[in-house]
Scaffold this motif. Structure first.
Motif, PDB file in Angstrom:
ATOM      1  N   ARG A   1       1.073  -0.696   0.057  1.00 19.27           N
ATOM      2  CA  ARG A   1       0.061  -0.038  -0.157  1.00 19.27           C
ATOM      3  C   ARG A   1       0.753   1.092  -0.233  1.00 19.27           C
ATOM      4  O   ARG A   1       1.174   1.970  -0.414  1.00 19.27           O
ATOM      5  N   ASN A   2       1.965   1.118   0.922  1.00 18.91           N
ATOM      6  CA  ASN A   2       3.240   2.603   0.845  1.00 18.91           C
ATOM      7  C   ASN A   2       3.184   2.494  -0.139  1.00 18.91           C
ATOM      8  O   ASN A   2       3.852   3.607  -1.335  1.00 18.91           O
ATOM      9  N   ALA A   3       3.365   1.485  -1.436  1.00 19.65           N
ATOM     10  CA  ALA A   3       4.724   1.126  -2.483  1.00 19.65           C
ATOM     11  C   ALA A   3       4.052   1.926  -3.626  1.00 19.65           C
ATOM     12  O   ALA A   3       4.105   2.675  -4.597  1.00 19.65           O
ATOM     13  N   LEU A   4       2.220   1.169  -3.587  1.00 24.77           N
ATOM     14  CA  LEU A   4       1.502   2.392  -4.602  1.00 24.77           C
ATOM     15  C   LEU A   4       1.534   3.649  -3.996  1.00 24.77           C
ATOM     16  O   LEU A   4       1.051   4.508  -4.992  1.00 24.77           O
ATOM     17  N   LEU A   5       1.607   4.128  -3.203  1.00 25.89           N
ATOM     18  CA  LEU A   5       1.015   5.695  -3.020  1.00 25.89           C
ATOM     19  C   LEU A   5       2.831   5.957  -3.162  1.00 25.89           C
ATOM     20  O   LEU A   5       2.661   6.831  -4.001  1.00 25.89           O
ATOM     21  N   VAL A   6       3.437   5.482  -2.924  1.00 25.15           N
ATOM     22  CA  VAL A   6       4.702   6.816  -3.355  1.00 25.15           C
ATOM     23  C   VAL A   6       4.701   6.881  -4.946  1.00 25.15           C
ATOM     24  O   VAL A   6       4.877   7.497  -5.802  1.00 25.15           O
ATOM     25  N   GLY A   7       4.545   5.534  -5.393  1.00 24.30           N
ATOM     26  CA  GLY A   7       3.770   5.143  -7.307  1.00 24.30           C
ATOM     27  C   GLY A   7       2.936   6.249  -7.986  1.00 24.30           C
ATOM     28  O   GLY A   7       3.311   7.155  -9.054  1.00 24.30           O
ATOM     29  N   LEU A   8       2.256   6.661  -6.791  1.00 22.42           N
ATOM     30  CA  LEU A   8       0.994   7.820  -7.208  1.00 22.42           C
ATOM     31  C   LEU A   8       1.983   8.929  -7.366  1.00 22.42           C
ATOM     32  O   LEU A   8       1.564  10.313  -7.963  1.00 22.42           O
ATOM     33  N   LEU A   9       2.972   9.655  -6.002  1.00 25.21           N
ATOM     34  CA  LEU A   9       2.886  10.754  -5.749  1.00 25.21           C
ATOM     35  C   LEU A   9       4.159  11.151  -7.551  1.00 25.21           C
ATOM     36  O   LEU A   9       4.431  11.349  -7.484  1.00 25.21           O
ATOM     37  N   VAL A  10       4.944   9.713  -7.155  1.00 26.54           N
ATOM     38  CA  VAL A  10       5.893   9.846  -8.469  1.00 26.54           C
ATOM     39  C   VAL A  10       5.505   9.957  -9.648  1.00 26.54           C
ATOM     40  O   VAL A  10       5.741  10.942 -10.243  1.00 26.54           O
ATOM     41  N   SER A  11       4.621   9.778 -10.314  1.00 24.98           N
ATOM     42  CA  SER A  11       3.459   9.125 -11.640  1.00 24.98           C
ATOM     43  C   SER A  11       3.369  11.080 -11.195  1.00 24.98           C
ATOM     44  O   SER A  11       3.386  12.011 -12.458  1.00 24.98           O
ATOM     45  N   ILE A  12       2.502  11.696 -10.324  1.00 24.30           N
ATOM     46  CA  ILE A  12       1.764  12.932 -10.126  1.00 24.30           C
ATOM     47  C   ILE A  12       3.489  14.412 -11.059  1.00 24.30           C
ATOM     48  O   ILE A  12       3.329  14.891 -11.687  1.00 24.30           O
ATOM     49  N   ALA A  13       4.725  14.041 -10.175  1.00 27.04           N
ATOM     50  CA  ALA A  13       6.076  14.788 -10.046  1.00 27.04           C
ATOM     51  C   ALA A  13       6.255  14.392 -11.451  1.00 27.04           C
ATOM     52  O   ALA A  13       6.866  15.251 -12.391  1.00 27.04           O
TER      53      ALA A  13
END
Length: 282
Positions: free
Chosen positions: A10-22
């Motif tokens: 779940r943390n990894a998916l959240l990091v992936g989301l944040l990375v994708s936005i940036a």
């Protein structure tokens, strides 16, 4: 889904989301301005900051943020003032940044056990403090981009007109390099220093094949980034593969499919049966 029962996923998916936005927002400028080489150089100098963090006994992400920011502004000045020798000087800074990282790590007390995670990414093992830092950097990046959206857009598409209009193009170019540096820091724990440039450019490059609107290109890039990071994470979980590398391979596959689709569309557009009938080819 079974994959969501684990907190680290779940943390990894959240990091992936944040990375994708940036990546989607900043990568669009990188692709439009064609500064992928400089962005890659900025990402590699981050290794010097990681090594500095280990040497000083502070969070390596903070060291990377400080070191990368200074390097990005220096490269920006080189790009603006030394056009004829730009690639040589920036390539030198790239190499020196990596070398400093190696030296700092060697001089550090103890053993840097998770050093490889900064080179090749370890999105499955991002600690809570790094997750919070990534979130804060992400919010700051998005805030800066949308605060100066019109100025960045003008500089990206017509820098000469921006100068004539009285806009300080030097300031906005340096500000963009600063934002790129922060984006690199956001991405390091997800895909690593070595693979940053791929995820920074591929979603935006694909989006650029389908739209010429900067805003639409950003949104499409973010959407594609989410697909690539989520898909890469799922495949890495399914087949027990390195997560960062798998994310990049998924993005690379998407880019190749997009290129093939563009080529097929172009061939079909050029093929006109009525003209061939008229010429007697059919």
């Amino acid at each position: 889904m079974q994959i969501l029962q684990y907190e680290f996923m779940r943390n990894a998916l959240l990091v992936g989301l944040l990375v994708s936005i940036a990546c989607g927002v900043v990568g669009t400028y990188v692709v439009v301005r064609r500064i992928a080489f400089i962005s890659g150089s900025i990402s590699h100098t981050a290794y010097g900051g990681v090594g500095l963090g280990y040497y000083l006994g502070i969070n390596p992400m903070i060291g990377a943020a400080l070191f990368t920011t200074v390097s990005a502004l220096a490269m920006g000045e080189v790009s603006l003032r030394m056009k004829e020798r730009e690639d040589t000087v920036i390539g030198m800074m790239w190499a020196v940044g990596m070398a400093l990282g190696v030296v700092f790590v060697k001089l550090s007390a103890g053993y840097a056990a998770d050093l490889m995670s900064y080179l090749f990414g370890s999105i499955l093992a991002v600690p809570r403090e790094d997750l919070l830092l990534i979130l804060l950097l992400d919010l700051f990046i998005v805030f800066l981009v949308f605060l100066f959206y019109d100025q960045f857009k003008l500089v990206a598409f017509d820098e000469e007109f921006a100068k004539v209009s009285g806009l300080s193009t030097r300031f906005y170019n340096l500000l963009m390099y600063f934002i790129i540096a922060l984006t690199v820091v956001v991405m390091i724990r997800a895909v690593g220093i070595i693979l940053v440039i791929a995820l920074l450019t591929m979603p935006s490059a694909i989006a650029g094949q389908y739209t010429r609107s900067l805003g639409t290109m950003m949104c499409l890039s973010v959407f594609l980034g989410i697909i690539f990071t989520t898909g890469g994470l799922y495949l890495s979980y399914l087949f027990d593969l390195p997560s960062g590398a798998t994310i990049i391979l998924v993005a690379g596959g998407g880019f190749l499919i997009s290129l093939a689709g563009q080529g097929l569309t172009a061939r079909l557009t050029r093929w006109k049966p009525t003209e061939r009938i008229a010429s007697g080819d059919l």
